[in-house]
Design an enzyme around this catalytic site. Structure first.
Site, PDB file in Angstrom:
ATOM      1  N   ASP A  95       0.907  -1.140   0.000  1.00 20.26           N
ATOM      2  CA  ASP A  95       0.000   0.000   0.000  1.00 20.26           C
ATOM      3  C   ASP A  95       0.946   1.189   0.000  1.00 20.26           C
ATOM      4  OD1 ASP A  95      -1.419   2.282   0.907  1.00 20.26           O
ATOM      5  OD2 ASP A  95      -3.038   0.967   1.540  1.00 20.26           O
ATOM      6  N   HIS A  96       1.046   1.881  -1.134  1.00 24.01           N
ATOM      7  CA  HIS A  96       2.141   2.859  -1.239  1.00 24.01           C
ATOM      8  C   HIS A  96       1.995   4.005  -0.232  1.00 24.01           C
ATOM      9  CE1 HIS A  96      -0.498   5.315  -3.830  1.00 24.01           C
ATOM     10  NE2 HIS A  96       0.324   6.310  -3.626  1.00 24.01           N
TER      11      HIS A  96
ATOM     12  N   HIS B 193      -5.782   2.851   1.353  1.00 24.76           N
ATOM     13  CA  HIS B 193      -4.940   3.954   1.815  1.00 24.76           C
ATOM     14  C   HIS B 193      -5.527   4.645   3.058  1.00 24.76           C
ATOM     15  CE1 HIS B 193      -2.965   3.188  -1.858  1.00 24.76           C
ATOM     16  NE2 HIS B 193      -3.659   3.979  -2.634  1.00 24.76           N
TER      17      HIS B 193
HETATM   18  C1  BG6 Z   1      -3.695   4.991  -6.115  1.00 28.31           C
HETATM   19  C2  BG6 Z   1      -5.091   5.084  -6.666  1.00 28.31           C
HETATM   20  O1  BG6 Z   1      -3.567   3.854  -5.311  1.00 28.31           O
HETATM   21  O2  BG6 Z   1      -3.428   6.152  -5.353  1.00 28.31           O
HETATM   22  C3  BG6 Z   1      -5.242   6.330  -7.522  1.00 28.31           C
HETATM   23  O3  BG6 Z   1      -5.365   3.932  -7.452  1.00 28.31           O
HETATM   24  C4  BG6 Z   1      -4.825   7.559  -6.744  1.00 28.31           C
HETATM   25  O4  BG6 Z   1      -6.580   6.466  -7.999  1.00 28.31           O
HETATM   26  C5  BG6 Z   1      -3.469   7.356  -6.091  1.00 28.31           C
HETATM   27  O5  BG6 Z   1      -4.790   8.643  -7.651  1.00 28.31           O
HETATM   28  C6  BG6 Z   1      -3.139   8.507  -5.158  1.00 28.31           C
HETATM   29  O6  BG6 Z   1      -1.813   8.386  -4.722  1.00 28.31           O
HETATM   30  P1  BG6 Z   1      -0.964   9.661  -4.290  1.00 28.31           P
HETATM   31  O7  BG6 Z   1       0.334   9.082  -3.852  1.00 28.31           O
HETATM   32  O8  BG6 Z   1      -0.852  10.527  -5.520  1.00 28.31           O
HETATM   33  O9  BG6 Z   1      -1.728  10.341  -3.202  1.00 28.31           O
END
Ligand code: BG6
Length: 485
Positions: free
Chosen positions: A178-179, A241
């Site tokens: 989960d990044h 997230h």
């Molecule tokens: C991804 C989603 O996991 O996270 C995207 O699939 C979203 O829809 C993105 O735009 C948002 O990531 P960050 O790091 O730009 O907040």
């Protein structure tokens, strides 16, 4: 302050889906940055694997283009790209058939200390990949696999995926990404909570009025309409997230910063979540504006009822949080790209300065992006004569200012997470039971609106979401914080 690069063991990293969008945008540029930082070591190897017919040279060109497009190196780093590419190779592979597997195994015969396989492909291929790795002798004890979201689309499919992976790999070998957990400021949540004496005694229902978590984006679904329309904001952002942010903000202090200690505490939060009432959920879909298409124009189903925005109120039934509402909202095409968590404390119980001074409250805001930092709203005396007039001012700290230039040079989420895979540290990865529990809480909410045939509320591009989301808080006598960068 000097950023430290902690060396990792030499590794082989195979990227299934090596020609895909995620590899181009995130994984390959992240690996190059780690190479430049001196962390990759001269003997580590990266092997792209995908269906396209390509040789090593063509893939190196592909990787070069990806790096130049998504994270062009500056100055000295630009001269290192050729060296990096020498450590990159490619194998044409049929994930579900047998083509290419023997070649991949042959390439990896002379094993590095760590061998990791990144499943940057749709979940329907996870099972086939795991099985082939096993058949071709690449699923040994030291092997690690990395899997991307979406990890299933409900509890049942997540369970099946977990069971499929478990046929060939132990939980300790599976890294579910989960990044958000790789973001520097998300980890700062834990540092702020558990590295300071100041906050923890107040971090509970007795002192906290409510907590609000916002993850707002300005982009629409763009070219991802096909995937997104099957997911919506609930599955795409909230179940994973935002749930992770909720866990970190609400969990009990783990006894130590170790993978299972942290994940046990997160799981307890998810398991303590109450069922969400239908009236406590608002879904929205963005409208067209300024030449930008509306949601339905960007997806195939022109009558789609998928939400590009979701806001909800939830409760955690445990000693710490009983009675304190948590408000979460996320959406696309909103006013600004902002992710923040606001811990809104209760008002002072009594004003010694008289009724006209009013009652005041402290708000601790943790800004995850952009302008990473935190501010604590404190009440002070308004300067000048005329009695005790009170005013709320922020004690504002932007991490980049406080920590100097090195704060801007922190690794991005993918760099950190890939290096954690190589180090064998699962703290920032989701455990199988955590993912299942998150779906178990999300499923009835989605099933509810599907059964009722709820339509999402339209909202203007560039707004804060639908009016109904504002009302969700207003009716509790509270308000969302403004969405602004
Ligand atoms: C991804 C989603 O996991 O996270 C995207 O699939 C979203 O829809 C993105 O735009 C948002 O990531 P960050 O790091 O730009 O907040």
């Amino acid at each position: 302050m000097v950023s430290r690069v902690i060396p990792v063991d030499p590794f082989d990293l195979v990227i299934f889906g090596g020609t895909g969008d995620l590899a181009r945008r995130k994984i390959l540029p992240a690996l190059f940055r780690r190479y430049v930082a001196g962390q990759m070591g001269e003997t580590s190897r990266i092997v792209g694997a995908a269906r396209s017919e390509m040789d090593d040279a063509a893939y190196r060109d592909f990787v070069r283009d990806a790096v130049m497009e998504f994270d062009p190196p500056q100055g000295e780093a630009a001269t290192q790209l050729d060296g990096f590419l020498e450590q990159v190779g490619y194998v044409t592979l049929d994930a579900t058939g047998h083509g290419g597997w023997a070649e991949l195994a042959a390439r990896l015969k002379d094993k590095r200390a760590v061998q990791a396989f990144y499943f940057s492909v749709g979940p329907s291929l996870f099972g086939a990949l795991a099985e082939r790795l096993h058949q071709h002798g690449m699923a040994g004890e030291g092997t690690r696999i990395v899997v991307e979201k979406p990890f299933g689309r409900d509890e049942e499919s997540a369970r099946k995926l977990n069971a499929t992976l478990a046929e060939h790999f132990d939980e300790g070998q599976i890294y579910r990404i989960d990044h958000y957990l790789g973001k520097e400021t998300v980890q700062n949540l834990m540092a702020v909570r558990f590295g300071n004496m100041l906050f923890e005694p107040l971090w509970n229902a007795q002192y906290v009025d409510h907590i609000q978590i916002t993850v707002a984006e300005t982009v629409g679904v763009g070219g991802r309409g096909e995937y997104y329309d099957k997911s919506g904001a609930m599955r795409d952002m909230l179940q994973n997230h935002m749930m992770q942010l909720l866990c970190l903000i609400a969990m009990e202090p783990p006894a130590k910063f170790d993978p299972d200690a942290v994940r046990d505490e997160k799981l307890k939060v998810i398991r303590a979540l109450d069922e969400v009432k239908p009236e406590d959920v608002v879904r929205g879909q963005y409208e067209a504006e300024d030449g930008k298409a509306d949601y339905r124009t960007q997806v195939e189903n022109k009558a789609s009822t998928t939400e590009s925005f979701v806001a909800l109120k939830l409760h955690i039934s445990n000693w710490r949080w009983a009675g304190t509402p948590f408000y979460l909202r996320t959406g696309k095409r909103l006013r600004a790209k902002v992710s923040e968590i606001a811990v809104v404390f209760k008002e002072t119980p009594h004003s010694i300065f008289g009724a006209e001074a009013g009652r005041h409250r402290n708000i601790l805001t943790i800004r995850l992006q952009p302008n990473e930092g935190m501010d604590l709203g404190v009440t002070i005396k308004e300067p000048g004569p005329g009695g005790m007039r009170l005013v709320d001012v922020p004690l504002d700290m932007t991490f980049a200012d406080a920590l100097g230039p090195d704060a801007e040079d922190v690794p991005d989420a993918y760099e950190r997470l890939i290096m954690d895979v190589i180090r064998g540290n699962q703290t920032l990865f989701m455990r199988g039971d955590e993912v299942e529990a998150a779906w178990a809480w999300t499923d009835p909410i989605i099933a509810g609106w599907e059964a009722r045939g709820d339509e999402p509320e339209p909202y203007e591009t560039g707004s804060s979401g639908p009016e109904e989301a504002l009302a969700l808080m207003h009716r509790d006598g509270r308000r969302w914080r403004d969405i602004r960068a």
